[in-house]
Design an enzyme around this catalytic site. Sequence first.
Site: not given
Ligand code: PHE
Length: 346
Positions: A156, A177, A203, A217, A260, A314
């Site tokens: 990120w 995010h 970002r 998002q 995750v 998620a």
């Molecule tokens: N937060 C991650 C992103 O911005 C996306 C994501 C959310 C991945 C939840 C897994 C679970 O790239």
Amino acid sequence: MISKLEELRRQALSELDSVENPESLENWRIRYLGRKSELTQILRGLASLPIEERRKTGAAANELRVFLETSLAAREEAVREIEIARSIKEGRLDVTLPGRPVSIARLHPTTQMLRQISDIFTSMGFEVVEGPEVEWEYYNFEALNIPQDHPARDMWATLWMDYTDSDGRHPMLLRTHTSPMQIRVMESRQPPVRVIVPGKVYRYEATDATHESMFYQIEGFAVDTNITLADLKGTLFEFARRLFGKERKMRFRCDYFPFVEPGVEMAVDCFQCSGAGCQLCSETGWIEILGAGMVHPEVLSRVGYDPDVYTGFAFGLGLERMLMLKYGIEDIRLFYSNDLRFLKQF
Ligand code: PHE
């Protein structure tokens, strides 16, 4: 001098009261506020007065000027009404003619898409929650299994706030995010939870056709007993079918996100080349629309959920990507450049 100004005020006001048409209104303006008016002469002559006198007279004269201008504007309004009434009486104004069309506002395509997606998920039992755009480093990274100095932070491009803690670190940032809201929500309630979180993320990015430094998002997650990867896949496929229609091809495969395990990404066949490969999809035929996975046991324990009892999934999807896919829009920058020719199409 002051009494002279008072006299002027009285005279101007009483004359203004009897003004009933635009011509005499203009004459009044020239007489009391025009270049050759007495008031203007007084204001011009201020410089030659002794300092004490100048200050007093200057304040009073300026106050009078503002007062006269305001009175003029109010009278203008009244004269307009008098004119309209007169026109109607004389039959010059035809009130039966069709009016000028009023242009009707509409919702921004992002807002429309956001509502549409929220509707799909709320119909599946998800609740909509929002969170802060300026976030603590703890929620954006640390609590999501991305410790200080871990290379995963490079996934990120981050905009840090210009604020330092006692260790000289920057603990605040514009959230990269919506995932930090997983933590905030889980900290404040007990399972079962089923929540989606729409919102802006930021970002540090050089913009191009598929990247913006601010975009939307939608985070979604569900934690309960017995939640499996099959629930995640079922939920996301159903969502994509409802949004894009049954014809669209979907692809689900492994990906890595520190919060995750296992992690997956979902892609849809490219709207431009229908999967043949083109510049837009980097010759792959697929466009990635979201990251997802099963909530990492570490993340669950950190918020006080027992990972032996509870599991959860998620996902985080990019809202503008959805719009681009649905309508075949080739440049993400169109959304926020405020060009009405573009916005009016939605
Ligand atoms: N937060 C991650 C992103 O911005 C996306 C994501 C959310 C991945 C939840 C897994 C679970 O790239």
